[in-house]
Design an enzyme around this catalytic site. Structure first.
Site, mmCIF file in Angstrom:
data_model
loop_
_atom_site.group_PDB
_atom_site.id
_atom_site.type_symbol
_atom_site.label_atom_id
_atom_site.label_comp_id
_atom_site.label_asym_id
_atom_site.label_seq_id
_atom_site.Cartn_x
_atom_site.Cartn_y
_atom_site.Cartn_z
ATOM 1 N N LYS A 1 21.913 12.868 46.582
ATOM 2 C CA LYS A 1 21.742 12.424 47.965
ATOM 3 C C LYS A 1 22.627 13.211 48.925
ATOM 4 O O LYS A 1 22.199 13.512 50.037
ATOM 5 C CB LYS A 1 22.004 10.935 48.091
ATOM 6 C CG LYS A 1 23.447 10.540 47.973
ATOM 7 C CD LYS A 1 23.621 9.043 48.128
ATOM 8 C CE LYS A 1 24.950 8.582 47.587
ATOM 9 N NZ LYS A 1 26.083 8.837 48.446
ATOM 10 N N THR A 2 23.830 13.558 48.509
ATOM 11 C CA THR A 2 24.689 14.339 49.400
ATOM 12 C C THR A 2 24.045 15.688 49.691
ATOM 13 O O THR A 2 24.054 16.175 50.819
ATOM 14 C CB THR A 2 26.075 14.551 48.773
ATOM 15 O OG1 THR A 2 26.552 13.299 48.322
ATOM 16 C CG2 THR A 2 27.043 15.122 49.788
ATOM 17 N N ASP B 1 25.352 7.577 55.505
ATOM 18 C CA ASP B 1 25.493 7.550 54.052
ATOM 19 C C ASP B 1 25.976 6.163 53.618
ATOM 20 O O ASP B 1 26.537 5.427 54.415
ATOM 21 C CB ASP B 1 26.517 8.624 53.650
ATOM 22 C CG ASP B 1 26.384 8.992 52.184
ATOM 23 O OD1 ASP B 1 25.490 8.437 51.517
ATOM 24 O OD2 ASP B 1 27.176 9.828 51.717
ATOM 25 N N GLU B 2 25.762 5.816 52.360
ATOM 26 C CA GLU B 2 26.247 4.544 51.793
ATOM 27 C C GLU B 2 25.830 3.347 52.656
ATOM 28 O O GLU B 2 26.637 2.474 52.974
ATOM 29 C CB GLU B 2 27.777 4.557 51.654
ATOM 30 C CG GLU B 2 28.346 5.757 50.934
ATOM 31 C CD GLU B 2 28.274 5.646 49.413
ATOM 32 O OE1 GLU B 2 27.618 4.706 48.911
ATOM 33 O OE2 GLU B 2 28.868 6.508 48.742
ATOM 34 N N GLN C 1 25.162 0.076 44.145
ATOM 35 C CA GLN C 1 26.508 0.571 44.412
ATOM 36 C C GLN C 1 27.151 -0.127 45.602
ATOM 37 O O GLN C 1 28.078 0.402 46.215
ATOM 38 C CB GLN C 1 26.476 2.082 44.647
ATOM 39 C CG GLN C 1 26.063 2.855 43.403
ATOM 40 C CD GLN C 1 26.191 4.346 43.590
ATOM 41 O OE1 GLN C 1 27.272 4.876 43.782
ATOM 42 N NE2 GLN C 1 25.062 5.038 43.533
ATOM 43 N N ARG D 1 30.357 8.081 37.634
ATOM 44 C CA ARG D 1 31.097 9.228 38.183
ATOM 45 C C ARG D 1 31.173 10.363 37.175
ATOM 46 O O ARG D 1 31.455 11.506 37.525
ATOM 47 C CB ARG D 1 32.538 8.844 38.581
ATOM 48 C CG ARG D 1 32.694 7.807 39.670
ATOM 49 C CD ARG D 1 31.880 8.118 40.873
ATOM 50 N NE ARG D 1 30.622 7.383 40.831
ATOM 51 C CZ ARG D 1 29.603 7.639 41.627
ATOM 52 N NH1 ARG D 1 29.687 8.599 42.509
ATOM 53 N NH2 ARG D 1 28.492 6.935 41.533
#
Length: 694
Positions: free
Chosen positions: A31-32, A216-217, A247, A586
């Site tokens: 996504k980044t 984002d997020e 998340q 992660r």
DNA sequence: CCATAATTCTTTTTT
DNA sequence: AGAATTATGG
């Protein structure tokens, strides 16, 4: 622009230019990459970079996004507004402070400042802080503010007696902030909204300015953040949000993952794209993460898959105590480094900041390079806080909170009585403490600040620090003390100068205003330094959005993770589980899960069973070793001690599954043991081997 | 007013 | 265990 490396959905997301877009992006789904390429694409399509606003949650994420966009489009990247919600809010306030009743040089109170302000107000109102915890008050006020409730509106919703008191404090607190020419963290979000409500023409300016908005997020946005961006994007509706419900880990701050669902309601023509392929982790790691998260009941099942290889199995290690936990990690890291892994590709992540302490000691011994991200360790030192208070008062003399902190630092013979007199006088006159000072030793303090105000205009930040240390007498006091402790304090203050120096060199700025803003919003010393290859230590919350080849998740014990305060309520527990999902995902190549059989907590030795999350991972993904034998299925016969065992009521015992407990009852066959929260009282066969005396 | 002793918190998680 | 807050006595 070259889109070859992207899959179909990613391309679609990048190429969607106008109109609302919702991207549901699983962990590691790129996504980044999509967000950064999207910004580059917009610029390539002729969008003016200054019309682009990209919002992240943490400073780290903002920094990374800036760097990656810079990598794609070069210097023009700097013309985009890429920041956290809070620094974006601050920018708006700086541009409109006068309309909100503030002076130009307003300052930001951090959560400690806020707490002492609340304590002061409570003292003023004769409210016993033993009856009502000031932290409860602070959290309640913050909660109300993030729901965009004024004290008057908050009043409509409450019934409990304690909440009524909170409400009264809330009113005074609101007035005190304005009087101090200060804002709190929540104000950075809600004052811009207030501004937009009261001045629609100003809202229009921002709507024209930020024609393209990316967030984002999104699952972590709270009401205030949601409304803020909704207002700005209302005209052009070019808003792209990225999120993953699995998340969502900030509900304690009012985050509401339902904002993702609301998005489709708010923007009926919104396009939705799902990114479901994970490019980050091995199949083993991803499967382990999925096997944990599927235990959450309140969840929309999704299909995150990976084409990567199976990879190594997960290593689960059970150490003897927290020191052993640390030394085990060190020894494994040494092996990893020998095998060719880089320091910066290794991370150790934990649930609470306090756990970093022991780990740091072990790292210091090992001489491996490490950095603790988000460590309050430095900024939390008294001498550093004092210095920052000086800076804040020099910049904003109306800041009574910080002024009270330092008016007698170092000791100048100004005690409670003098300060109380000043406060009373200031209250009667409706002025600040600073203005109220007219005589006595406090006048000398005022003169020092006056001089430093002039200095702050004329010299660099780093020189200003030196002048503060000299003129205040802090340096002299510490030098004359001639103790190891005083030496360390001096050293820390010197270290602080390296932060200002770094800031000056990096930003090319020397203004106190900019520096104060930066340290208020970026309270992480590591962010101020250049970081070469180092092993990263950080909390599960701050690691969100990052990835590493090797990840150690430590403290995998009940009551640490899931945290004791969150293991009772079902919703809380599910959030802990999402946090576990974040932690596991992660890792790119290798995951370690580590815990300790016993651990010092609050100065007491405590014994906690392994985290339930470990058991939720299908054992086929975990490497079988001598050390980590999973809850053994041994036949009952062999689990009983031979002969008679007797216990005394009140005796301390350890039980393998529940840890430490007190014997509260016994008969000829059974023994009843009371365990720590949340396990409660359990009854066992008396001579079962799982029970031992301490 | 301040130094020392005694006592009582502290550890969720972040801006 | 260590830090922070409060009590005590000079």
């Amino acid at each position: 622009m070259n889109l070859d490396g992207l899959n179909k959905e990613q391309k679609e997301a990048v190429l969607h230019k106008d109109g609302p877009l919702l991207i549901l992006a699983g962990a590691g789904s790129g996504k980044t990459r999509v967000l950064t390429m999207k910004v580059a694409y917009l610029i390539e399509q002729g969008v003016d970079p200054s019309n682009i606003l990209a919002i992240t949650f943490t400073n780290k994420a903002a920094k990374e996004m800036k760097e990656r966009i810079y990598g794609l489009v070069g210097r023009t990247a700097f013309d985009c507004q890429i920041s956290t919600f809070h620094s974006f809010g601050l920018k708006i306030l700086k541009e409109n402070y006068n309309l909100l009743g503030y002076d130009k040089n307003f300052t930001i109170l951090d959560s400690d400042d806020t707490l002492s302000l609340i304590k002061k107000i409570m003292k003023d109102m004769n409210i016993d802080i033993k009856q009502i915890n000031p932290k409860y008050v602070r959290n309640s006020i913050s909660g109300a503010k993030n729901q965009l409730l004024s004290p008057e509106e908050y009043e409509q919703f409450i019934s409990a007696e304690s909440e009524k008191i909170v409400c009264k404090i809330f009113k005074r607190y609101r007035d005190a902030l304005i009087k101090n020419n200060s804002v709190d963290f929540d104000d950075l979000l809600i004052l811009p909204i207030k501004l937009f409500n009261e001045y629609p023409n100003i809202l229009k300016i921002y709507q024209e300015k930020y024609k393209y908005i990316l967030i984002d997020e999104y699952q972590d946005t709270n009401e205030a953040q949601y409304i803020l961006t909704k207002k700005i994007s209302a005209k052009y509706k070019n808003i792209c949000v990225v999120g993953d419900n699995d998340q969502s880990v900030y509900s304690f701050r009012g985050a509401n993952y339902k904002n993702i669902l609301n998005f489709e309601k708010d923007y009926k023509d919104a396009k939705t794209i799902m990114l479901e392929q994970n490019y980050r982790s091995t199949k083993t790691i991803l499967n382990a993460a999925n096997s944990v998260i599927k235990n959450n009941e309140f969840r929309k099942d999704k299909n995150l898959w990976s084409d990567n290889e199976d990879g190594e199995k997960i290593t689960y290690y059970r150490a003897y105590d927290e020191k052993h936990e640390g030394s085990y990690i060190i020894s494994e890291i040494k092996k990893l480094l020998d095998a060719g892994y880089k320091e910066k590709e290794i991370a150790i992540i934990y649930r609470t900041n306090a756990q970093s302490r022991v780990l740091e000691e072990e790292f210091l011994k090992s001489r491996l390079p490490y950095k603790i991200v988000g460590s309050f360790f430095f900024y939390n030192r008294k001498e550093i806080k004092d210095l920052i208070s000086y800076l804040k008062v020099i910049y904003n003399e109306k800041d009574d909170v910080n002024l009270s902190r330092i008016i007698n630092v170092p000791k100048r013979g100004i005690g409670d009585k003098t300060i109380n007199n000043l406060v009373t006088y200031a209250n009667i006159e409706g002025i600040s403490i600073y203005e109220a000072i007219e005589t006595g030793k406090e006048l000398e303090f005022k003169k020092i600040i006056e001089e430093l105000k002039v200095d702050s205009e004329n010299c660099t930040l780093t020189d200003l620090i030196d002048k503060i240390l000299d003129k205040s007498g802090i340096r002299k006091e510490l030098e004359s003390e001639k103790s190891l402790e005083a030496d360390i304090r001096l050293e820390n203050l010197e270290e602080f100068k390296s932060i200002t120096k770094n800031f000056e060199e990096r930003e090319g700025l020397v203004s106190l205003e900019d520096f104060l803003n930066e340290i208020s919003l970026v309270s992480d010393i590591e962010e101020h330094k250049n970081n070469p290859d180092k092993i990263t230590l950080m909390t599960m919350h701050s690691v969100k959005g990052l990835e590493f080849d090797v990840v150690f998740v430590v403290g995998m014990e009940e009551s640490i993770f899931p945290h004791a305060n969150s293991s009772f309520d079902k919703q809380d527990l599910e959030e802990e589980r999402r946090l576990c999902y974040v932690a596991i995902t992660r890792a790119k190549k290798k995951l370690y899960l580590v815990n300790a059989k016993r651990r010092m907590l609050f100065g007491r030795d405590s014994i906690n069973p392994p985290s339930r999350f470990i058991e939720e991972i299908d054992s086929c993904y975990i490497e079988e070793t001598e050390n980590n034998k999973m809850p053994k299925k041994i036949d009952k016969e062999s689990m009983l001690n031979d002969g008679e065992v007797t216990y005394n009521i009140g005796e301390l015992v350890i039980q393998d599954s529940y840890g430490e407990g007190i014997v509260i009852g016994e008969d000829d066959k059974f023994v009843t043991i009371a365990f720590n929260y949340p396990h409660g009282t359990k009854k066992f066969i008396k001579n079962h081997k799982s029970i031992r005396r301490v």
